[in-house]
Write a protein that holds these residues in place. Structure first.
Motif, PDB file in Angstrom:
ATOM      1  N   GLY A  35      99.555  58.711  34.216  1.00 57.84           N
ATOM      2  CA  GLY A  35      98.826  59.847  33.661  1.00 57.84           C
ATOM      3  C   GLY A  35      97.699  60.351  34.524  1.00 57.84           C
ATOM      4  O   GLY A  35      97.625  61.538  34.849  1.00 57.84           O
ATOM      5  N   LEU A  36      96.775  59.467  34.935  1.00 60.59           N
ATOM      6  CA  LEU A  36      95.628  59.901  35.721  1.00 60.59           C
ATOM      7  C   LEU A  36      96.025  60.348  37.123  1.00 60.59           C
ATOM      8  O   LEU A  36      95.394  61.230  37.698  1.00 60.59           O
ATOM      9  CB  LEU A  36      94.595  58.776  35.798  1.00 60.59           C
ATOM     10  CG  LEU A  36      93.895  58.433  34.475  1.00 60.59           C
ATOM     11  CD1 LEU A  36      92.893  57.302  34.685  1.00 60.59           C
ATOM     12  CD2 LEU A  36      93.194  59.660  33.907  1.00 60.59           C
ATOM     13  N   SER A  37      97.070  59.750  37.668  1.00 64.97           N
ATOM     14  CA  SER A  37      97.557  60.186  38.974  1.00 64.97           C
ATOM     15  C   SER A  37      98.113  61.601  38.898  1.00 64.97           C
ATOM     16  O   SER A  37      97.906  62.427  39.797  1.00 64.97           O
ATOM     17  CB  SER A  37      98.623  59.226  39.497  1.00 64.97           C
ATOM     18  OG  SER A  37      99.072  59.613  40.775  1.00 64.97           O
ATOM     19  N   ILE A  38      98.816  61.910  37.783  1.00 64.78           N
ATOM     20  CA  ILE A  38      99.328  63.264  37.581  1.00 64.78           C
ATOM     21  C   ILE A  38      98.166  64.235  37.423  1.00 64.78           C
ATOM     22  O   ILE A  38      98.175  65.339  37.991  1.00 64.78           O
ATOM     23  CB  ILE A  38     100.249  63.290  36.350  1.00 64.78           C
ATOM     24  CG1 ILE A  38     101.535  62.505  36.645  1.00 64.78           C
ATOM     25  CG2 ILE A  38     100.573  64.726  35.944  1.00 64.78           C
ATOM     26  CD1 ILE A  38     102.451  62.353  35.450  1.00 64.78           C
ATOM     27  N   VAL A  39      97.139  63.838  36.664  1.00 62.46           N
ATOM     28  CA  VAL A  39      95.950  64.672  36.495  1.00 62.46           C
ATOM     29  C   VAL A  39      95.322  64.999  37.846  1.00 62.46           C
ATOM     30  O   VAL A  39      94.980  66.153  38.140  1.00 62.46           O
ATOM     31  CB  VAL A  39      94.935  63.962  35.567  1.00 62.46           C
ATOM     32  CG1 VAL A  39      93.586  64.680  35.613  1.00 62.46           C
ATOM     33  CG2 VAL A  39      95.460  63.911  34.147  1.00 62.46           C
ATOM     34  N   LYS A  40      95.134  63.982  38.667  1.00 61.63           N
ATOM     35  CA  LYS A  40      94.519  64.168  39.984  1.00 61.63           C
ATOM     36  C   LYS A  40      95.305  65.167  40.835  1.00 61.63           C
ATOM     37  O   LYS A  40      94.718  66.075  41.445  1.00 61.63           O
ATOM     38  CB  LYS A  40      94.442  62.822  40.706  1.00 61.63           C
ATOM     39  CG  LYS A  40      93.854  62.909  42.109  1.00 61.63           C
ATOM     40  CD  LYS A  40      94.017  61.604  42.863  1.00 61.63           C
ATOM     41  CE  LYS A  40      95.459  61.394  43.300  1.00 61.63           C
ATOM     42  NZ  LYS A  40      95.596  60.244  44.226  1.00 61.63           N
ATOM     43  N   ASN A  41      96.617  65.004  40.888  1.00 59.71           N
ATOM     44  CA  ASN A  41      97.430  65.862  41.745  1.00 59.71           C
ATOM     45  C   ASN A  41      97.466  67.304  41.233  1.00 59.71           C
ATOM     46  O   ASN A  41      97.419  68.247  42.029  1.00 59.71           O
ATOM     47  CB  ASN A  41      98.848  65.304  41.841  1.00 59.71           C
ATOM     48  CG  ASN A  41      98.952  64.125  42.788  1.00 59.71           C
ATOM     49  OD1 ASN A  41      99.063  64.283  43.996  1.00 59.71           O
ATOM     50  ND2 ASN A  41      98.903  62.920  42.243  1.00 59.71           N
ATOM     51  N   ILE A  42      97.538  67.499  39.905  1.00 56.84           N
ATOM     52  CA  ILE A  42      97.557  68.859  39.354  1.00 56.84           C
ATOM     53  C   ILE A  42      96.240  69.565  39.649  1.00 56.84           C
ATOM     54  O   ILE A  42      96.210  70.731  40.069  1.00 56.84           O
ATOM     55  CB  ILE A  42      97.840  68.822  37.844  1.00 56.84           C
ATOM     56  CG1 ILE A  42      99.295  68.405  37.586  1.00 56.84           C
ATOM     57  CG2 ILE A  42      97.571  70.191  37.209  1.00 56.84           C
ATOM     58  CD1 ILE A  42      99.646  68.249  36.127  1.00 56.84           C
ATOM     59  N   LEU A  43      95.121  68.869  39.429  1.00 56.90           N
ATOM     60  CA  LEU A  43      93.817  69.487  39.677  1.00 56.90           C
ATOM     61  C   LEU A  43      93.600  69.758  41.157  1.00 56.90           C
ATOM     62  O   LEU A  43      92.962  70.748  41.524  1.00 56.90           O
ATOM     63  CB  LEU A  43      92.712  68.583  39.128  1.00 56.90           C
ATOM     64  CG  LEU A  43      92.681  68.452  37.601  1.00 56.90           C
ATOM     65  CD1 LEU A  43      91.625  67.432  37.177  1.00 56.90           C
ATOM     66  CD2 LEU A  43      92.403  69.796  36.946  1.00 56.90           C
ATOM     67  N   SER A  44      94.135  68.900  42.021  1.00 61.15           N
ATOM     68  CA  SER A  44      94.023  69.136  43.464  1.00 61.15           C
ATOM     69  C   SER A  44      94.779  70.391  43.860  1.00 61.15           C
ATOM     70  O   SER A  44      94.319  71.162  44.707  1.00 61.15           O
ATOM     71  CB  SER A  44      94.552  67.923  44.236  1.00 61.15           C
ATOM     72  OG  SER A  44      93.755  66.781  43.999  1.00 61.15           O
ATOM     73  N   LEU A  45      95.943  70.627  43.247  1.00 61.62           N
ATOM     74  CA  LEU A  45      96.701  71.849  43.528  1.00 61.62           C
ATOM     75  C   LEU A  45      95.914  73.087  43.088  1.00 61.62           C
ATOM     76  O   LEU A  45      96.017  74.144  43.712  1.00 61.62           O
ATOM     77  CB  LEU A  45      98.049  71.810  42.802  1.00 61.62           C
ATOM     78  CG  LEU A  45      99.132  70.901  43.404  1.00 61.62           C
ATOM     79  CD1 LEU A  45     100.366  70.908  42.505  1.00 61.62           C
ATOM     80  CD2 LEU A  45      99.511  71.348  44.807  1.00 61.62           C
ATOM     81  N   HIS A  46      95.137  72.965  42.028  1.00 65.23           N
ATOM     82  CA  HIS A  46      94.341  74.096  41.537  1.00 65.23           C
ATOM     83  C   HIS A  46      93.024  74.240  42.295  1.00 65.23           C
ATOM     84  O   HIS A  46      92.297  75.222  42.075  1.00 65.23           O
ATOM     85  CB  HIS A  46      94.042  73.928  40.042  1.00 65.23           C
ATOM     86  CG  HIS A  46      95.191  74.275  39.157  1.00 65.23           C
ATOM     87  ND1 HIS A  46      96.211  73.395  38.876  1.00 65.23           N
ATOM     88  CD2 HIS A  46      95.501  75.430  38.490  1.00 65.23           C
ATOM     89  CE1 HIS A  46      97.084  73.974  38.062  1.00 65.23           C
ATOM     90  NE2 HIS A  46      96.680  75.217  37.812  1.00 65.23           N
ATOM     91  N   GLY A  47      92.702  73.276  43.168  1.00 56.24           N
ATOM     92  CA  GLY A  47      91.430  73.330  43.865  1.00 56.24           C
ATOM     93  C   GLY A  47      90.251  72.969  42.982  1.00 56.24           C
ATOM     94  O   GLY A  47      89.101  73.305  43.288  1.00 56.24           O
ATOM     95  N   GLY A  48      90.516  72.284  41.857  1.00 54.33           N
ATOM     96  CA  GLY A  48      89.455  71.905  40.936  1.00 54.33           C
ATOM     97  C   GLY A  48      88.841  70.562  41.269  1.00 54.33           C
ATOM     98  O   GLY A  48      89.426  69.749  41.983  1.00 54.33           O
ATOM     99  N   LYS A  49      87.650  70.323  40.748  1.00 53.26           N
ATOM    100  CA  LYS A  49      86.977  69.043  40.924  1.00 53.26           C
ATOM    101  C   LYS A  49      87.282  68.153  39.722  1.00 53.26           C
ATOM    102  O   LYS A  49      87.513  68.644  38.610  1.00 53.26           O
ATOM    103  CB  LYS A  49      85.474  69.252  41.051  1.00 53.26           C
ATOM    104  CG  LYS A  49      85.070  70.179  42.185  1.00 53.26           C
ATOM    105  CD  LYS A  49      83.574  70.475  42.129  1.00 53.26           C
ATOM    106  CE  LYS A  49      83.187  71.506  43.179  1.00 53.26           C
ATOM    107  NZ  LYS A  49      81.750  71.882  43.075  1.00 53.26           N
TER     108      LYS A  49
END
Length: 485
Positions: A447-461
């Protein structure tokens, strides 16, 4: 071998340049010296202090100079070689040299042999500092007593200076060419010893360097082979050499990371096996009951099979999502949507969890430009994670905060918290803080790994703040839609 080959190459170059090309270099240097001197004298050839300027230039050379006009009359004569080379240039010879030099384009360089009488004693030159200056001597002999004749090779450089038509100048420069044969023999003898010493030293240094460099490299290579075979208990020894030390440290870090990946892989297999086995067992069991026992083909049993099939679907989707995200093949379908409304809609689906209290605080609704489906997945993962690890009060808090052109979403639980040294690793695949935590009802630890990768694609912190026995707060930021800034 490379070090010794380099040493031998240097030795060969020294032999070639100091023996075969020494005479050529010597001639080139002499030619350049004569031309530089002539150019300097040319600048002052019509000045009243010609003698002083020429004398200052010639002190650091072994050049004789004769300057005359176009009639052959001497304007300057300075002799340093202790010979009668300048005396040989009578008026007739000077005029011939003047014509020859003029026909050659204004300058001429030749070699010739000078025969002169060696003096018995050095004349008293007084304040001339060893310089024999005879300004008006055309046919007179210098004050020397001569005995045996001496033959010496010399180089003569002549240059015509055309100040005006009736008053041009001829510069004659003469320098002795010292025979280099004896010098070459001396250099050969010296180079022989230098080459022998260099080869011995290079052999000695090669042995030392090979031991200090190759020995640790051989050890690192052997350990690297063990590492490639899956042995993660090895350690790469440090070395005094900076580069090898960096290599050892890098390989130790690689070993550590590979060990973590291997542990994650084993845990993944255990997690996936357990998470897949449970719904499959339920589906299989209820299907057999419905087949074999009359009256068990009820809507409740069918719903259990559907729920477990959906659980399997979610597990498989998580595995597919993390694979696409980490391979960079997942594309975003960005659009403008109401993030506040999306969170409220998601929380309505958790209303059936009567045991949990989920509160969402915000000041006003906000819009973002992002992939709504992927942000929904981020929110579900963070909320599910908070439900899994929250404390006995079963309270979960969501907060929306607008900061300049960004919106910050925080999800807080009241659980045991996460140790500070574990915080950097919780975003890794399959990482689990402790075996004592409750397992999620649905999930593979991705779950948290998916969160990290999705937010990285969006350029979010994104990040987490946690205190032991006080709970954890997971947060992320997204840029607000530009048309509402």
């Amino acid at each position: 071998m490379g070090f010794m080959a380099f040493t031998l190459l240097i030795g060969i170059l020294l032999w070639v340049f100091e023996t075969f090309f020494l005479n050529s270099f010597y001639v080139i240097i002499k030619e350049q010296e004569l031309k530089n001197t002539a150019n300097y004298i040319e600048k002052h050839v019509y000045s009243d202090n010609l003698y002083d300027e020429a004398l200052s230039k010639l002190k650091s050379t072994d050049i004789d100079v004769l300057v005359c006009d176009n009639t052959g009359k001497t304007k300057l004569q300075i002799s340093q070689l202790g010979s009668d080379s300048l005396i040989r240039f009578d008026r007739e010879l000077r005029l011939k040299i003047y014509r020859d030099t003029w026909s050659e384009g204004g300058e001429q360089l030749t070699n010739f042999s000078v025969k002169y009488q060696k003096p018995e004693a050095t004349p008293d030159l007084g304040a001339m500092n060893g310089i024999n200056y005879l300004p008006e001597m055309n046919d007179k002999l210098p004050l020397f007593k001569y005995n045996e004749p001496v033959v010496n090779d010399s180089m003569i450089y002549t240059k015509v200076i055309s100040g005006n038509r009736d008053d041009s100048r001829l510069i004659i420069l003469i320098t002795d060419m010292v025979p280099v044969d004896s010098m070459v023999e001396t250099l050969k003898y010296q180079l022989l010893w230098v080459t022998v010493i260099m080869v011995v030293l290079s052999l000695f240094l090669s042995l030392i360097l090979s031991r200090s460099i190759s020995k640790p490299i051989v050890a690192i290579t052997k350990n690297a082979e063990k590492l490639a075979q899956g042995n993660y208990d090895i350690h790469f020894e440090d070395s005094s050499t900076k580069e090898i030390s960096q290599l050892a440290n890098t390989l130790n870090y690689t070993r550590s990371e590979l060990n973590k990946v291997d542990e994650f892989r084993k845990e993944l297999i255990a997690n996936v096996s357990h998470d897949l086995r449970t719904p499959l067992t339920m589906i299989h069991g209820y299907s057999e009951v419905m087949r074999d026992i009359p009256g068990e083909n009820t809507p409740e049993n069918v719903q259990i099979i559907i729920d477990e099939a959906e659980r399997l679907n979610l597990l498989v989707n998580d595995l597919l999502d993390i694979s696409k995200l980490e391979s960079g093949k997942m594309e975003l379908n960005k659009e403008k949507f109401n993030l506040t409304k999306l969170i409220n809609d998601i929380l309505k689906r958790y209303d059936k969890l009567a045991d949990y209290k989920i509160r969402f605080e915000y000041e006003k609704e906000c819009f973002v430009f992002a992939d709504e489906l992927k942000i929904t997945q981020v929110l579900y993962n963070l909320i599910n994670n908070a439900i899994t690890y929250t404390g006995e009060d079963k309270c979960i808090y969501l907060n929306q905060e607008i900061i300049k052109n960004e919106v910050k979403i925080s999800v807080t639980d009241t659980g045991e918290g996460i140790p500070q040294d574990k915080l950097p690793y919780i975003w890794e695949r399959y990482y689990k803080i402790s075996k004592n935590h409750k397992r999620a009802n649905v999930g593979t630890g991705l779950g948290l790994s998916i969160v990290k990768n999705i937010l990285s694609l969006h350029g979010g912190k994104y990040g987490v703040i946690s205190d032991i026995n006080k709970g954890s707060t997971f947060y992320f930021t997204l840029n607000l839609s530009s048309d509402i800034l």
